[in-house]
Design a protein around this motif. Structure first.
Motif, PDB file in Angstrom:
ATOM      1  N   ARG A 142      13.356 -29.659  14.703  1.00 41.18           N
ATOM      2  CA  ARG A 142      14.338 -29.278  13.695  1.00 41.18           C
ATOM      3  C   ARG A 142      15.155 -30.510  13.333  1.00 41.18           C
ATOM      4  O   ARG A 142      15.607 -31.242  14.210  1.00 41.18           O
ATOM      5  CB  ARG A 142      15.250 -28.179  14.206  1.00 41.18           C
ATOM      6  N   LEU A 143      15.355 -30.719  12.058  1.00 45.01           N
ATOM      7  CA  LEU A 143      16.038 -31.920  11.593  1.00 45.01           C
ATOM      8  C   LEU A 143      17.543 -31.719  11.425  1.00 45.01           C
ATOM      9  O   LEU A 143      18.245 -32.656  11.072  1.00 45.01           O
ATOM     10  CB  LEU A 143      15.425 -32.392  10.272  1.00 45.01           C
ATOM     11  N   ASN A 144      18.043 -30.515  11.701  1.00 43.26           N
ATOM     12  CA  ASN A 144      19.470 -30.288  11.557  1.00 43.26           C
ATOM     13  C   ASN A 144      20.231 -30.550  12.851  1.00 43.26           C
ATOM     14  O   ASN A 144      21.423 -30.296  12.938  1.00 43.26           O
ATOM     15  CB  ASN A 144      19.751 -28.875  11.033  1.00 43.26           C
ATOM     16  N   LYS A 145      19.561 -31.079  13.850  1.00 46.81           N
ATOM     17  CA  LYS A 145      20.217 -31.463  15.098  1.00 46.81           C
ATOM     18  C   LYS A 145      20.500 -32.962  15.048  1.00 46.81           C
ATOM     19  O   LYS A 145      19.565 -33.760  14.879  1.00 46.81           O
ATOM     20  CB  LYS A 145      19.327 -31.147  16.303  1.00 46.81           C
ATOM     21  N   GLY A 178      20.754 -36.726  15.709  1.00 49.00           N
ATOM     22  CA  GLY A 178      20.002 -37.599  16.588  1.00 49.00           C
ATOM     23  C   GLY A 178      18.516 -37.280  16.666  1.00 49.00           C
ATOM     24  O   GLY A 178      17.764 -38.034  17.264  1.00 49.00           O
ATOM     25  N   TYR A 179      18.078 -36.187  16.100  1.00 52.91           N
ATOM     26  CA  TYR A 179      16.661 -35.828  16.129  1.00 52.91           C
ATOM     27  C   TYR A 179      15.934 -36.490  14.959  1.00 52.91           C
ATOM     28  O   TYR A 179      16.493 -36.662  13.889  1.00 52.91           O
ATOM     29  CB  TYR A 179      16.477 -34.316  16.032  1.00 52.91           C
ATOM     30  N   PHE A 180      14.697 -36.825  15.198  1.00 52.51           N
ATOM     31  CA  PHE A 180      13.839 -37.317  14.125  1.00 52.51           C
ATOM     32  C   PHE A 180      12.458 -36.723  14.334  1.00 52.51           C
ATOM     33  O   PHE A 180      12.163 -36.161  15.383  1.00 52.51           O
ATOM     34  CB  PHE A 180      13.792 -38.851  14.081  1.00 52.51           C
ATOM     35  N   CYS A 181      11.636 -36.841  13.317  1.00 56.31           N
ATOM     36  CA  CYS A 181      10.320 -36.232  13.384  1.00 56.31           C
ATOM     37  C   CYS A 181       9.319 -37.055  12.599  1.00 56.31           C
ATOM     38  O   CYS A 181       9.670 -37.649  11.574  1.00 56.31           O
ATOM     39  CB  CYS A 181      10.382 -34.813  12.822  1.00 56.31           C
ATOM     40  N   HIS A 182       8.071 -37.036  13.047  1.00 60.96           N
ATOM     41  CA  HIS A 182       7.022 -37.768  12.345  1.00 60.96           C
ATOM     42  C   HIS A 182       6.843 -37.274  10.920  1.00 60.96           C
ATOM     43  O   HIS A 182       6.439 -38.035  10.049  1.00 60.96           O
ATOM     44  CB  HIS A 182       5.696 -37.691  13.117  1.00 60.96           C
TER      45      HIS A 182
END
Length: 143
Positions: free
Chosen positions: A100-103, A105-109
Motif C-alpha cells: 500500500r502506498l498510503n503508508k 516510507g513505503y515504496f513499491c516496484h
C-alpha cells in the motif's frame, strides 16, 4: 493492435471495474481474492534476489530499472498485451502488488515500473489505489 493502457493498484484495493487484474509479485497472494487474476507478468515481476535484498528505495529502483531494461520495452509490452488481450483491451491492464502506498516510507516496484514506463514511452501509468498526500516540496510549496 489496439492501444494498451496500463494502471497499477494493490491486490487489496483492486475492483474488477478498474480493468484486467495482472499479478506482478514474486509470490502469490496469501489471502482470498474476490476476483480472478488474468495472468502473471513475469517480466515486470522483481527478481526474488531483489525482493529479499532489503535495499533503500533508490538502490532498489536502480536495480529494478536494470531488470526492466534488460527485458526490454517491446517484450514487456508484448507480455502485457497477451495477458490483457485475452480478456479486455478496452479497459486498463492493472498491475497488482501487495504494498500500500498510503503508508509513509513505503515504496513499491509498481511505482518504479510506472516511472520507467513513462520515461520509455511518454505514457503515464496511473495508480488506482490510495497514495500518500504529496509532501509540501512536491507541490512547489516550502522548498
Amino acid at each position: 493492435m489496439s492501444e494498451l493502457r496500463i494502471a497499477t493498484c494493490t491486490y487489496q484495493e483492486f475492483q474488477p471495474e478498474m480493468g484486467t487484474p495482472i499479478r506482478t509479485t514474486a509470490g502469490h497472494p496469501r489471502f482470498a481474492l474476490s476476483y480472478q487474476i488474468a495472468g502473471h507478468a513475469k517480466l515486470v515481476t522483481p527478481a526474488w534476489a531483489l525482493v529479499k535484498a532489503n535495499l533503500p528505495e533508490d538502490a532498489y529502483e536502480f536495480q529494478y530499472r536494470r531488470q526492466l531494461s534488460a527485458a526490454g520495452l517491446d517484450a514487456i509490452r508484448a507480455e502485457l498485451y497477451a495477458i490483457a488481450g485475452a480478456y479486455d483491451l478496452d479497459s486498463p491492464a492493472v498491475l497488482l502488488c501487495f504494498d500500500r502506498l498510503n503508508k509513509p516510507g513505503y515504496f513499491c516496484h509498481r511505482t518504479h515500473f510506472a516511472r520507467w514506463y513513462a520515461a520509455e514511452t511518454g505514457e503515464l501509468v496511473p495508480e488506482l489505489g490510495a497514495v500518500c498526500a504529496p509532501k509540501p516540496w512536491d507541490q512547489g510549496g516550502l522548498f
